[in-house]
Motif scaffolding. Structure first.
Motif, mmCIF file in Angstrom:
data_model
loop_
_atom_site.group_PDB
_atom_site.id
_atom_site.type_symbol
_atom_site.label_atom_id
_atom_site.label_comp_id
_atom_site.label_asym_id
_atom_site.label_seq_id
_atom_site.Cartn_x
_atom_site.Cartn_y
_atom_site.Cartn_z
ATOM 1 N N ASP A 433 0.825 -1.226 0.000
ATOM 2 C CA ASP A 433 0.000 0.000 0.000
ATOM 3 C C ASP A 433 0.851 1.266 0.000
ATOM 4 N N GLU B 15 -11.939 -12.814 2.543
ATOM 5 C CA GLU B 15 -11.746 -11.365 2.642
ATOM 6 C C GLU B 15 -10.924 -11.005 3.876
ATOM 7 N N GLN B 16 -11.226 -11.715 5.009
ATOM 8 C CA GLN B 16 -10.480 -11.421 6.233
ATOM 9 C C GLN B 16 -9.011 -11.823 6.092
ATOM 10 N N GLN B 18 -7.363 -11.874 3.286
ATOM 11 C CA GLN B 18 -6.727 -10.858 2.445
ATOM 12 C C GLN B 18 -6.441 -9.608 3.263
ATOM 13 N N HIS B 19 -7.382 -9.322 4.180
ATOM 14 C CA HIS B 19 -7.239 -8.181 5.047
ATOM 15 C C HIS B 19 -5.972 -8.351 5.888
ATOM 16 N N ARG B 20 -5.834 -9.570 6.436
ATOM 17 C CA ARG B 20 -4.669 -9.857 7.268
ATOM 18 C C ARG B 20 -3.383 -9.778 6.420
ATOM 19 N N ARG B 22 -2.973 -8.090 3.835
ATOM 20 C CA ARG B 22 -2.736 -6.688 3.489
ATOM 21 C C ARG B 22 -2.014 -5.973 4.633
ATOM 22 N N PHE B 23 -2.495 -6.236 5.872
ATOM 23 C CA PHE B 23 -1.835 -5.600 7.021
ATOM 24 C C PHE B 23 -0.396 -6.079 7.171
ATOM 25 N N GLY B 82 -3.738 -3.131 13.469
ATOM 26 C CA GLY B 82 -4.699 -3.706 12.520
ATOM 27 C C GLY B 82 -4.498 -5.197 12.366
ATOM 28 N N ALA B 86 -7.048 -8.688 12.945
ATOM 29 C CA ALA B 86 -7.458 -9.546 11.828
ATOM 30 C C ALA B 86 -7.380 -11.011 12.238
#
Lengths: 501, 170
Positions: A433, B15-16, B18-20, B22-23, B82, B86
């Motif tokens: 990001d 999704e979760q 991917q969220h993890r 991503r973090f 974050g 997750a």
């Protein structure tokens, strides 16, 4: 010389057969780049930089500028018909443009995008012609402290106004500033971060960095994505169907009228750019509308305003670049690199010392916008065919083009290797990001910031107070502080008051 | 269907994850920036901050590096907070990683082959390999495109723009 004389001089340059051909090439390539998802104007302009080496400076900037504003128009075609924004500034156009297309008004949405972009382009060009010389004259009064303050103000805006999280943008700007330190220090000649590698003595080349960060990184990112099945909305591409109805014009005209100055103002600001302008225009139109519920369901104002705003912003970005020598966004940073390769330093003296280039580029925008309107509206169906090119095939060709482009800058394979490294870094940054645009802007402005601060200190006999005792410099630093306060302190204060109530 | 398959097909869980993921990626990015900042600040300090009351070569790297360390530390703290919220990851949603590897490999081979084989041959081989083995096109399409594109680029850069592209050992 009056403004009319200057414009006539510009038209003499831009209407030459050679420059007309480059302008036409630029807007057509730009439209194609805008249509193709994944290949943005930054990557395209970076890749085409080597092609411009053999061209006269004015012709090369005319072509690169055409790619930029052509991409703004091209991006709206896929946004409206396929719901895929060809480039970032068209994301907003997807919302209502695609809804219009689903209801059989795709032609009108395309038409209003084209007309809106054209009107905004012409108004913005007039704005540049009027404002450019005024700003250049003001900039002639700038000394090093003012220049340092201006860069600091610009970098503050890049962090706060740009897309995404300001904290992550700050990380990127600071990383870019550190990268700008690579090479021999200008005053003492000491090596900084060179690891005794002669290649690094002159620092990194902006074009190599841009091709890697935006070209190769985009290819790797696209390769990782699973194929998406884009559905082409039904739309008629007959010229008569591309003309909006009277009611649609009535609704669109005020949106174009508001989007144009808003986009122009945001385009002038560092960090503003086309994407911010299109979002700001959409939000403004929705807030001003008596029926905000229509937005998201095919409101034509949601297409007209943002499209006008992003085109005006794209062109306004040339004002700070050509008159102050400061790129307001990453594309202007790459174009700055193109100017420097041609031995031209943009800044206040450009208007007086190289009027052919300055006015030639400005008047070419009139012509480019006209070409876009006259050619692209009837040819929209041809551009849509570009979407049939398989993404894999396109990526492979772009990769080869990036390699050749990077090599031809200095005829060095080391440049190609460095580009690949930056490509990998750019790909990793996307995953984390981290937006490469603020990094590149930090890199471009870093050298100017350091030099201006050092010169400013020399003027002030080593006292840092020189930056706050000179009125213009103090005003710019005050403006930077004001923006920070407005962005952070006021919302925090409001939150604190709410909690204590 | 066992629980692992269920987990793989549950959109909310994916999704979760991917969220993890991503973090995790964000935290890795922030940590890398912190390391870069530390290195810049230390190098700047070693180069010298001031000399005879005037800024020395290390002052700016030191300032930029220190600011980067502070900003990266704040960013890392936010990312880790974050991450702790997750869900733990079980089934990976990897995307087409092998394709990225294929592009990396092709780029490396292409770079190595350019001075040896010259632009025309190296580009043809790199494009054909990429299209056939990474993008999975048929032989005919891959070879046809590779030959056509290499010749077109050679014509544009060498003939029209007079760029001295590598000719190779022959």
């Amino acid at each position: 010389m009056t403004l009319v004389d200057q414009l006539l001089l510009g038209f003499q340059v831009s209407l030459s057969l050679q420059n007309l051909a480059y302008c036409l090439t630029g807007v057509l390539v730009g439209t194609a780049v805008g249509v193709l998802p994944g290949l943005g104007p930054v990557a395209a302009i970076s890749m085409l930089l080597p092609v411009t080496f053999l061209m006269p400076p004015a012709a090369s900037i005319i072509m690169l500028a055409g790619i930029y504003y052509g991409a703004m128009y091209g991006g709206s075609i896929t946004a409206i018909l396929v719901r895929i924004p060809g480039e970032a500034a068209s994301i907003v156009t997807c919302i209502d443009g695609y809804e219009m297309a689903k209801r059989g008004r795709g032609g009108a949405a395309l038409g209003i995008a084209a007309f809106g972009s054209f009107i905004a382009g012409i108004v913005a060009t007039v704005g540049i012609a009027v404002l450019g010389p005024v700003l250049a004259e003001l900039a002639l009064k700038f000394g090093s402290p003012e220049r340092a303050a201006l860069v600091a103000f610009g970098l503050t805006l890049v962090v706060l106004v740009g897309q995404g999280s300001p904290l992550r943008a700050a990380l990127m700007v600071l990383a870019g500033l550190i990268l700008s330190c690579v090479g021999l220090e200008r005053v003492s000649g000491q090596q900084r971060f060179t690891f005794d590698i002669p290649y690094l003595y002159d620092g990194f080349n902006i074009a190599i960095m841009a091709v890697g960060l935006f070209g190769i990184a985009e290819i790797l990112h696209t390769a990782e994505q699973s194929a998406t099945d884009a559905k082409l909305a039904k739309a008629s591409f007959r010229v008569v169907d591309l003309l909006p109805s009277r009611e649609e014009w009535r609704r669109s005209a005020p949106a174009i009228g508001r989007g144009t100055p808003l986009g122009f103002l945001l385009g002038l600001l560092p960090g503003g750019g086309s994407m911010v302008a299109s979002f700001a225009s959409y939000v403004m139109e929705k807030k001003l509308s008596s029926q905000p519920e229509r937005f998201g369901r095919g409101a034509i104002e949601g297409v007209a305003g943002p499209e006008a705003a992003n085109n005006a912003a794209a062109q306004a970005g040339f004002v700070p670049l050509l008159t102050l020598g400061i790129p307001s966004n990453v594309i202007m940073g790459v174009i700055l690199g193109a100017l420097m390769i041609h031995g031209i330093t943009p800044g206040p003296r450009l208007v007086t010392e190289n009027p052919q280039l300055f006015w030639g580029v400005i008047t070419s925008m009139f012509i480019g916008n006209l070409i876009l309107l006259v050619l692209n509206v009837p040819l929209v169906w041809i551009f849509i065919q570009l979407l049939r090119i398989p993404v894999g095939l396109l990526s492979a060709l772009i990769m080869a083009f990036c390699v050749v482009g990077a090599f031809s800058i200095n005829n060095s394979l080391l440049d190609v290797a460095v580009m690949m490294v930056f490509g990998c870094i750019g790909w990793a940054m996307r995953k984390a990001d981290l937006d490469p645009a603020p990094l590149l802007l930090g890199f471009v402005l870093g050298t100017l910031l350091e030099t201006s601060i050092l010169e400013g200190l020399a003027i002030g006999y080593g006292k840092a107070s020189v930056f706050v005792t000179r009125p213009l410099s103090a005003a710019l630093l005050g403006a930077a502080a004001f923006v920070v306060v407005v962005s952070y302190a006021l919302p925090a204060l409001r939150r604190w008051q709410r909690r204590n109530r | 269907m066992n629980s692992a398959d269920e987990a793989r097909s549950d959109p909310a869980l994916i999704e979760q994850q991917q969220h993890r993921g991503r973090f995790l990626a964000r935290a890795a990015g922030s940590a890398t920036m912190a390391v870069l900042g530390c290195y810049a600040a230390l190098s700047g300090y070693r180069l010298g901050l001031f000399q005879l009351g005037a800024p020395d070569a290390g002052l700016f790297p030191f300032m930029f590096g220190t600011a980067l360390v502070v900003a990266a530390a704040v960013s890392l703290a936010i990312d880790l907070r974050g991450l702790s919220r997750a869900l733990p990851s079980c089934a990976g949603a990897g995307g087409e990683r092998s394709k990225v590897g294929g592009y990396f490999a092709t780029l490396a081979v292409y770079l190595a082959a350019l001075p040896v084989l010259g632009f025309l041959v190296a580009t043809g081989i790199a494009l054909a390999g990429l299209l056939r083995f990474v993008e999975r096109y048929g032989w005919r399409a891959s070879l046809g495109t590779a030959v056509g594109a290499s010749l077109a680029m050679h014509y544009l850069f060498v003939r029209l723009l007079a760029v001295p592209l590598p000719k190779g050992w022959w």
